[in-house]
Design a protein around this motif. Sequence first.
Motif, mmCIF file in Angstrom:
data_model
loop_
_atom_site.group_PDB
_atom_site.id
_atom_site.type_symbol
_atom_site.label_atom_id
_atom_site.label_comp_id
_atom_site.label_asym_id
_atom_site.label_seq_id
_atom_site.Cartn_x
_atom_site.Cartn_y
_atom_site.Cartn_z
ATOM 1 N N LEU A 40 9.950 11.132 -15.364
ATOM 2 C CA LEU A 40 11.203 10.490 -14.966
ATOM 3 C C LEU A 40 11.440 9.211 -15.772
ATOM 4 O O LEU A 40 12.563 8.944 -16.216
ATOM 5 C CB LEU A 40 11.167 10.171 -13.469
ATOM 6 C CG LEU A 40 11.224 11.360 -12.507
ATOM 7 C CD1 LEU A 40 10.958 10.905 -11.074
ATOM 8 C CD2 LEU A 40 12.581 12.047 -12.592
ATOM 9 N N ALA A 41 10.394 8.428 -15.970
ATOM 10 C CA ALA A 41 10.527 7.188 -16.735
ATOM 11 C C ALA A 41 10.961 7.470 -18.169
ATOM 12 O O ALA A 41 11.823 6.766 -18.718
ATOM 13 C CB ALA A 41 9.204 6.422 -16.723
ATOM 14 N N GLN B 77 13.929 0.681 -10.006
ATOM 15 C CA GLN B 77 14.137 2.107 -9.755
ATOM 16 C C GLN B 77 12.823 2.880 -9.834
ATOM 17 O O GLN B 77 12.546 3.748 -8.993
ATOM 18 C CB GLN B 77 15.141 2.678 -10.759
ATOM 19 C CG GLN B 77 16.558 2.144 -10.579
ATOM 20 C CD GLN B 77 17.491 2.607 -11.679
ATOM 21 O OE1 GLN B 77 17.048 2.988 -12.765
ATOM 22 N NE2 GLN B 77 18.787 2.556 -11.419
ATOM 23 N N LEU B 78 11.995 2.565 -10.815
ATOM 24 C CA LEU B 78 10.721 3.270 -10.959
ATOM 25 C C LEU B 78 9.780 2.950 -9.802
ATOM 26 O O LEU B 78 9.053 3.830 -9.317
ATOM 27 C CB LEU B 78 10.066 2.908 -12.295
ATOM 28 C CG LEU B 78 10.765 3.421 -13.554
ATOM 29 C CD1 LEU B 78 10.061 2.918 -14.804
ATOM 30 C CD2 LEU B 78 10.820 4.950 -13.564
ATOM 31 N N ALA B 79 9.791 1.701 -9.352
ATOM 32 C CA ALA B 79 8.953 1.340 -8.208
ATOM 33 C C ALA B 79 9.395 2.101 -6.962
ATOM 34 O O ALA B 79 8.558 2.524 -6.144
ATOM 35 C CB ALA B 79 9.013 -0.161 -7.965
ATOM 36 N N GLY B 80 10.702 2.296 -6.806
ATOM 37 C CA GLY B 80 11.191 3.077 -5.678
ATOM 38 C C GLY B 80 10.838 4.550 -5.795
ATOM 39 O O GLY B 80 10.434 5.183 -4.809
ATOM 40 N N HIS C 295 7.718 8.306 -3.900
ATOM 41 C CA HIS C 295 8.004 9.701 -3.543
ATOM 42 C C HIS C 295 7.494 10.715 -4.562
ATOM 43 O O HIS C 295 7.570 11.916 -4.315
ATOM 44 C CB HIS C 295 9.519 9.893 -3.382
ATOM 45 C CG HIS C 295 10.157 8.908 -2.446
ATOM 46 N ND1 HIS C 295 10.000 8.972 -1.079
ATOM 47 C CD2 HIS C 295 10.938 7.819 -2.697
ATOM 48 C CE1 HIS C 295 10.672 7.975 -0.510
ATOM 49 N NE2 HIS C 295 11.244 7.256 -1.466
ATOM 50 N N TYR C 296 7.020 10.250 -5.722
ATOM 51 C CA TYR C 296 6.603 11.168 -6.772
ATOM 52 C C TYR C 296 5.167 10.891 -7.202
ATOM 53 O O TYR C 296 4.661 9.771 -7.071
ATOM 54 C CB TYR C 296 7.517 11.053 -8.005
ATOM 55 C CG TYR C 296 8.912 11.587 -7.773
ATOM 56 C CD1 TYR C 296 9.202 12.937 -7.968
ATOM 57 C CD2 TYR C 296 9.932 10.744 -7.354
ATOM 58 C CE1 TYR C 296 10.479 13.429 -7.764
ATOM 59 C CE2 TYR C 296 11.222 11.222 -7.143
ATOM 60 C CZ TYR C 296 11.486 12.568 -7.345
ATOM 61 O OH TYR C 296 12.750 13.052 -7.129
ATOM 62 N N TRP D 184 0.825 -1.213 0.000
ATOM 63 C CA TRP D 184 0.000 0.000 0.000
ATOM 64 C C TRP D 184 0.862 1.267 0.000
ATOM 65 O O TRP D 184 0.507 2.290 0.563
ATOM 66 C CB TRP D 184 -0.958 0.033 1.196
ATOM 67 C CG TRP D 184 -1.763 -1.204 1.373
ATOM 68 C CD1 TRP D 184 -2.116 -2.090 0.394
ATOM 69 C CD2 TRP D 184 -2.295 -1.722 2.581
ATOM 70 N NE1 TRP D 184 -2.850 -3.118 0.906
ATOM 71 C CE2 TRP D 184 -2.991 -2.925 2.262
ATOM 72 C CE3 TRP D 184 -2.279 -1.294 3.903
ATOM 73 C CZ2 TRP D 184 -3.634 -3.693 3.215
ATOM 74 C CZ3 TRP D 184 -2.927 -2.066 4.851
ATOM 75 C CH2 TRP D 184 -3.588 -3.247 4.519
ATOM 76 N N GLU D 185 2.026 1.187 -0.679
ATOM 77 C CA GLU D 185 2.956 2.311 -0.718
ATOM 78 C C GLU D 185 2.770 3.181 -1.953
ATOM 79 O O GLU D 185 3.209 4.336 -1.974
ATOM 80 C CB GLU D 185 4.396 1.794 -0.665
ATOM 81 C CG GLU D 185 4.736 1.023 0.589
ATOM 82 C CD GLU D 185 6.122 0.415 0.505
ATOM 83 O OE1 GLU D 185 7.039 0.993 1.118
ATOM 84 O OE2 GLU D 185 6.281 -0.613 -0.180
#
Length: 363
Positions: free
Chosen positions: A168-169, A152-155, A159-160, A119-120
């Motif tokens: 970003l992608a 990286q995108l999941a991380g 925050h975005y 749920w992040e």
Amino acid sequence: MSESPLVPSREFVYAGLAAMRVDVRSESRQDRIDQLSYLKTVVRQAELDMVELVASLDNNGDFVELGVRPVSAVADLLRCREFEARRMVAVARAVFPTSLAGLALQPRLPATAMALAGWEIDQAHAEVIEHALRKGAAERISPEQWSTLEEQLAGLARHYRPDELAGLAARMLDRLDQDGPPPNDDEPQVNELHLSASSDGAGGRVKGRLDAATFEVLCRAVRAVLCPATDELKSLGERQADALGEICEHALDEGRLPLEGGERPHVTAILDYQWMREQARGLMFDFGGRGTAADLRTLLCDCGITPVVFDGASQPLDLGRERRCVSLAQRKAVAARDRGCAHPGCHRKPAWCQVHHIPMPLS
């Protein structure tokens, strides 16, 4: 009348809504902020459950048995737009895939699936990641780069916002796929140009489309002769049209174009005798358009003239020899004197200028 199998029962919906109720009348600011965060977590949990249910219905063949496509069924169930349903189905298949035998498989987006399960991140974040890694540049990078980028995108999704994550992608994919798609030498011709004369003789319209290389050439040529914005207070569209006309006029003057009817192409102004008697108030062009007195004065400043006399039945009675208003020697002298355009603020070279009379201000 029986309920549709795609419509959930009202009791089930009301029970779920009652469990999520919070005290929105709390006077404490921190309480309201905590409640907002709590509701966001509940929404993420609900989104994850929806994606898992869509995957279950899709994998079990329930949509097929009902005779509907998964995307259409989800759009009808959730009353959402079809492209939103399509993205939800794509995420469901990437996060909860199954084999043909109905066995659960490793998710195609494992890091994204883990962030969703915790749920992040929102479903919208997962849709952005799935869309970015589905085709295009993502197909041209190595499997190792693909897996690293997904992590990286999941991380970053934690925050975005989804719109920021999409940007970003795209930038990260551009860095990994610097060569881009391979060139296609068999691309179809896309250059086309349509010239339509107005029925009333007042000029005409230009319509068309150009490939990237030709469009670049045209843009550079127009920009090279584009007048400044302060010149005559014209709009950008008007100044670009003037620049295109100047480029074509220069090409005609240079005499580098192929022969047309045994001679270099040129603009022909046809003067009606009656108009000439009325102080030359206009002219006619070869392609049927009519010009103003100002157009006539501009053409007569530096041109070749061939007088032709017609009778009342439009039969030619006399054809004179061409003569030029401004001789080559005169043009050279004017170019040496002015070193370019004499109009204030214009810095065009002599090759791009015509010999015009500049009226003197009245005292």
